[in-house]
Write a protein that holds these residues in place. Structure first.
Motif, mmCIF file in Angstrom:
data_model
loop_
_atom_site.group_PDB
_atom_site.id
_atom_site.type_symbol
_atom_site.label_atom_id
_atom_site.label_comp_id
_atom_site.label_asym_id
_atom_site.label_seq_id
_atom_site.Cartn_x
_atom_site.Cartn_y
_atom_site.Cartn_z
ATOM 1 N N ALA A 1 0.823 -1.216 0.000
ATOM 2 C CA ALA A 1 0.000 0.000 0.000
ATOM 3 C C ALA A 1 0.858 1.269 0.000
ATOM 4 C CB ALA A 1 -0.940 -0.008 1.199
ATOM 5 N N ILE A 2 2.000 1.241 0.670
ATOM 6 C CA ILE A 2 2.917 2.391 0.655
ATOM 7 C C ILE A 2 3.535 2.542 -0.732
ATOM 8 C CG2 ILE A 2 5.162 3.221 1.513
ATOM 9 C CD1 ILE A 2 4.363 1.923 4.251
ATOM 10 N N TYR A 3 3.912 1.423 -1.329
ATOM 11 C CA TYR A 3 4.660 1.442 -2.587
ATOM 12 C C TYR A 3 3.786 1.726 -3.810
ATOM 13 C CZ TYR A 3 8.337 -0.211 -5.828
ATOM 14 O OH TYR A 3 9.283 -0.325 -6.817
ATOM 15 N N ALA A 4 2.553 1.279 -3.793
ATOM 16 C CA ALA A 4 1.685 1.391 -4.976
ATOM 17 C C ALA A 4 1.577 2.810 -5.529
ATOM 18 C CB ALA A 4 0.305 0.811 -4.693
ATOM 19 N N PRO A 5 1.270 3.829 -4.724
ATOM 20 C CA PRO A 5 1.154 5.166 -5.310
ATOM 21 C C PRO A 5 2.481 5.701 -5.851
ATOM 22 C CG PRO A 5 0.755 5.239 -2.936
ATOM 23 C CD PRO A 5 0.892 3.806 -3.314
ATOM 24 N N ILE A 6 3.586 5.238 -5.294
ATOM 25 C CA ILE A 6 4.907 5.647 -5.782
ATOM 26 C C ILE A 6 5.132 5.071 -7.178
ATOM 27 C CG2 ILE A 6 7.393 5.373 -5.378
ATOM 28 C CD1 ILE A 6 6.600 5.458 -2.298
ATOM 29 N N ILE B 1 7.887 9.105 -10.741
ATOM 30 C CA ILE B 1 9.055 8.556 -11.425
ATOM 31 C C ILE B 1 10.036 7.926 -10.435
ATOM 32 C CG2 ILE B 1 8.855 10.141 -13.355
ATOM 33 C CD1 ILE B 1 11.213 11.764 -12.059
ATOM 34 N N ILE B 2 9.725 7.949 -9.155
ATOM 35 C CA ILE B 2 10.646 7.482 -8.128
ATOM 36 C C ILE B 2 11.032 6.022 -8.335
ATOM 37 C CG2 ILE B 2 10.862 7.012 -5.655
ATOM 38 C CD1 ILE B 2 9.183 9.601 -5.223
ATOM 39 N N SER B 3 10.073 5.181 -8.641
ATOM 40 C CA SER B 3 10.338 3.772 -8.919
ATOM 41 C C SER B 3 10.214 3.537 -10.413
ATOM 42 C CB SER B 3 9.331 2.878 -8.190
ATOM 43 O OG SER B 3 9.427 1.553 -8.673
ATOM 44 N N PHE B 4 11.064 2.684 -10.963
ATOM 45 C CA PHE B 4 10.972 2.353 -12.377
ATOM 46 C C PHE B 4 10.044 1.175 -12.629
ATOM 47 C CE2 PHE B 4 14.752 4.333 -14.841
ATOM 48 C CZ PHE B 4 14.312 5.594 -14.492
ATOM 49 N N GLU B 5 9.433 0.631 -11.585
ATOM 50 C CA GLU B 5 8.385 -0.351 -11.835
ATOM 51 C C GLU B 5 7.209 0.412 -12.436
ATOM 52 O OE1 GLU B 5 7.732 -3.856 -9.405
ATOM 53 O OE2 GLU B 5 8.986 -2.919 -7.867
ATOM 54 N N THR B 6 6.445 -0.242 -13.302
ATOM 55 C CA THR B 6 5.296 0.417 -13.919
ATOM 56 C C THR B 6 3.978 -0.192 -13.472
ATOM 57 O OG1 THR B 6 5.520 -0.991 -15.858
ATOM 58 C CG2 THR B 6 6.604 1.166 -15.940
ATOM 59 N N VAL B 7 4.023 -1.364 -12.867
ATOM 60 C CA VAL B 7 2.838 -2.012 -12.303
ATOM 61 C C VAL B 7 3.154 -2.311 -10.840
ATOM 62 C CG1 VAL B 7 1.322 -4.021 -12.398
ATOM 63 C CG2 VAL B 7 2.202 -3.035 -14.527
ATOM 64 N N ALA B 8 2.336 -1.796 -9.958
ATOM 65 C CA ALA B 8 2.582 -1.971 -8.529
ATOM 66 C C ALA B 8 2.401 -3.430 -8.117
ATOM 67 C CB ALA B 8 1.639 -1.084 -7.720
ATOM 68 N N PRO B 9 3.377 -4.003 -7.429
ATOM 69 C CA PRO B 9 3.230 -5.376 -6.957
ATOM 70 C C PRO B 9 2.186 -5.453 -5.844
ATOM 71 C CG PRO B 9 5.294 -4.438 -6.179
ATOM 72 C CD PRO B 9 4.668 -3.421 -7.080
ATOM 73 N N GLY B 10 1.427 -6.518 -5.833
ATOM 74 C CA GLY B 10 0.430 -6.724 -4.798
ATOM 75 C C GLY B 10 1.028 -7.357 -3.555
ATOM 76 N N PRO B 11 0.195 -7.605 -2.554
ATOM 77 C CA PRO B 11 0.684 -8.177 -1.296
ATOM 78 C C PRO B 11 1.397 -9.522 -1.447
ATOM 79 C CG PRO B 11 -1.498 -7.253 -0.987
ATOM 80 C CD PRO B 11 -1.205 -7.192 -2.459
ATOM 81 N N VAL C 1 14.557 3.165 0.752
ATOM 82 C CA VAL C 1 13.647 3.510 1.839
ATOM 83 C C VAL C 1 12.414 4.164 1.223
ATOM 84 C CG1 VAL C 1 14.720 5.779 2.275
ATOM 85 C CG2 VAL C 1 13.458 4.631 4.103
ATOM 86 N N TYR C 2 11.246 3.789 1.730
ATOM 87 C CA TYR C 2 9.974 4.354 1.263
ATOM 88 C C TYR C 2 9.097 4.641 2.472
ATOM 89 C CZ TYR C 2 11.283 2.608 -3.345
ATOM 90 O OH TYR C 2 11.937 2.370 -4.525
ATOM 91 N N ASN C 3 8.404 5.768 2.431
ATOM 92 C CA ASN C 3 7.512 6.157 3.517
ATOM 93 C C ASN C 3 6.095 6.391 3.006
ATOM 94 O OD1 ASN C 3 9.573 6.222 5.448
ATOM 95 N ND2 ASN C 3 10.122 8.300 4.875
ATOM 96 N N ALA C 4 5.129 6.087 3.867
ATOM 97 C CA ALA C 4 3.742 6.440 3.587
ATOM 98 C C ALA C 4 3.630 7.961 3.556
ATOM 99 C CB ALA C 4 2.822 5.864 4.659
ATOM 100 N N GLU C 5 2.662 8.459 2.838
ATOM 101 C CA GLU C 5 2.466 9.915 2.725
ATOM 102 C C GLU C 5 2.420 10.570 4.111
ATOM 103 O OE1 GLU C 5 2.174 13.492 0.944
ATOM 104 O OE2 GLU C 5 2.200 11.659 -0.253
ATOM 105 N N ARG C 6 1.713 9.951 5.055
ATOM 106 C CA ARG C 6 1.560 10.546 6.393
ATOM 107 C C ARG C 6 2.869 10.613 7.180
ATOM 108 N NH1 ARG C 6 0.484 5.150 7.528
ATOM 109 N NH2 ARG C 6 1.165 4.463 9.601
ATOM 110 N N ALA C 7 3.880 9.839 6.746
ATOM 111 C CA ALA C 7 5.133 9.751 7.488
ATOM 112 C C ALA C 7 6.252 10.589 6.878
ATOM 113 C CB ALA C 7 5.567 8.292 7.566
ATOM 114 N N ARG C 8 5.987 11.256 5.786
ATOM 115 C CA ARG C 8 7.048 12.021 5.128
ATOM 116 C C ARG C 8 7.372 13.282 5.915
ATOM 117 N NH1 ARG C 8 4.432 10.599 -0.502
ATOM 118 N NH2 ARG C 8 5.142 8.443 -0.539
ATOM 119 N N ARG C 9 8.651 13.637 5.872
ATOM 120 C CA ARG C 9 9.170 14.834 6.554
ATOM 121 C C ARG C 9 9.030 14.737 8.072
ATOM 122 N NH1 ARG C 9 12.049 17.262 2.917
ATOM 123 N NH2 ARG C 9 12.090 19.077 4.212
ATOM 124 N N ARG C 10 9.022 13.503 8.599
ATOM 125 C CA ARG C 10 8.920 13.293 10.051
ATOM 126 C C ARG C 10 10.129 12.547 10.622
ATOM 127 N NH1 ARG C 10 3.968 9.959 10.921
ATOM 128 N NH2 ARG C 10 5.130 9.536 12.798
#
Length: 178
Positions: A15-20, A25-35, A83-92
């Motif tokens: 869920a954190i990675y999918a919107p990225i 352009i942060i990730s070069f994957e083009t289809v978000a992997p599922g659980p 490293v990847y953060n959820a939107e709510r955790a950025r800049r914290r």
């Protein structure tokens, strides 16, 4: 709280990675992997390298992991990190805390260098990595096509411990407690 990830964290990590994947352009994957795919990745990584999650009152807020830098044997003392953060955790400070914990484990495992690839431009990621001590080592120009344009990727390196004759890296599950 920072702790080792498990397959049980796969849905939160996905869920954190999918919107990225889907919107940046942060990730070069083009289809978000599922659980299920994330669970596979976490379990495969933990065979040799750390994968950590940052948990707060809202659940998993970020994650960081390391993996082999390259397949050939002489590269075995180097790792790639992310490293990847959820939107709510950025800049914290979540990314910084995850990286501090990850790098301590990597040092204990015996790794010498850590490398991070950053799709450019990405001021936030460059700022985090340089604040953690990473230094630029090179740029691959026009290396990937995403969101309608050619993208370049910069690479940054961090010396985890001084050069010298290395011992074999210790696989993550075999690492004794600190």
């Amino acid at each position: 709280m920072i702790r080792p990830a498990s397959a049980a964290d796969a849905a939160a990590v996905a869920a954190i990675y999918a919107p990225i994947v889907e919107a940046t352009i942060i990730s070069f994957e083009t289809v978000a992997p599922g659980p299920a795919e994330m669970a596979r990745r976490i379990e495969a990584t933990l065979e040799t390298h750390p994968w950590l999650v940052f948990e707060d009152d809202g659940g998993v807020a970020g994650y960081a992991y390391a993996g082999a830098h390259a397949a050939r044997d002489a590269y075995r003392w180097s790792v790639n990190v992310s490293v990847y953060n959820a939107e709510r955790a950025r800049r914290r400070g979540v990314g910084r805390a995850l990286y501090h914990a990850l790098f301590e484990i990597l040092r204990r495992q015996g790794f010498h260098m850590a490398f991070a690839g950053i799709t450019l431009p990405n001021e936030a990621s460059v700022g985090l990595h340089e604040a953690m001590g990473f230094r630029p080592v090179g740029v691959y120009p026009e290396v990937g096509w995403k969101l309608g344009a050619w993208r370049e990727v910069g690479y940054w390196g961090l010396e985890l411990q001084p050069m010298g004759p290395p011992a074999e890296p210790i696989p993550f599950p075999d690492l004794p407690p600190a």
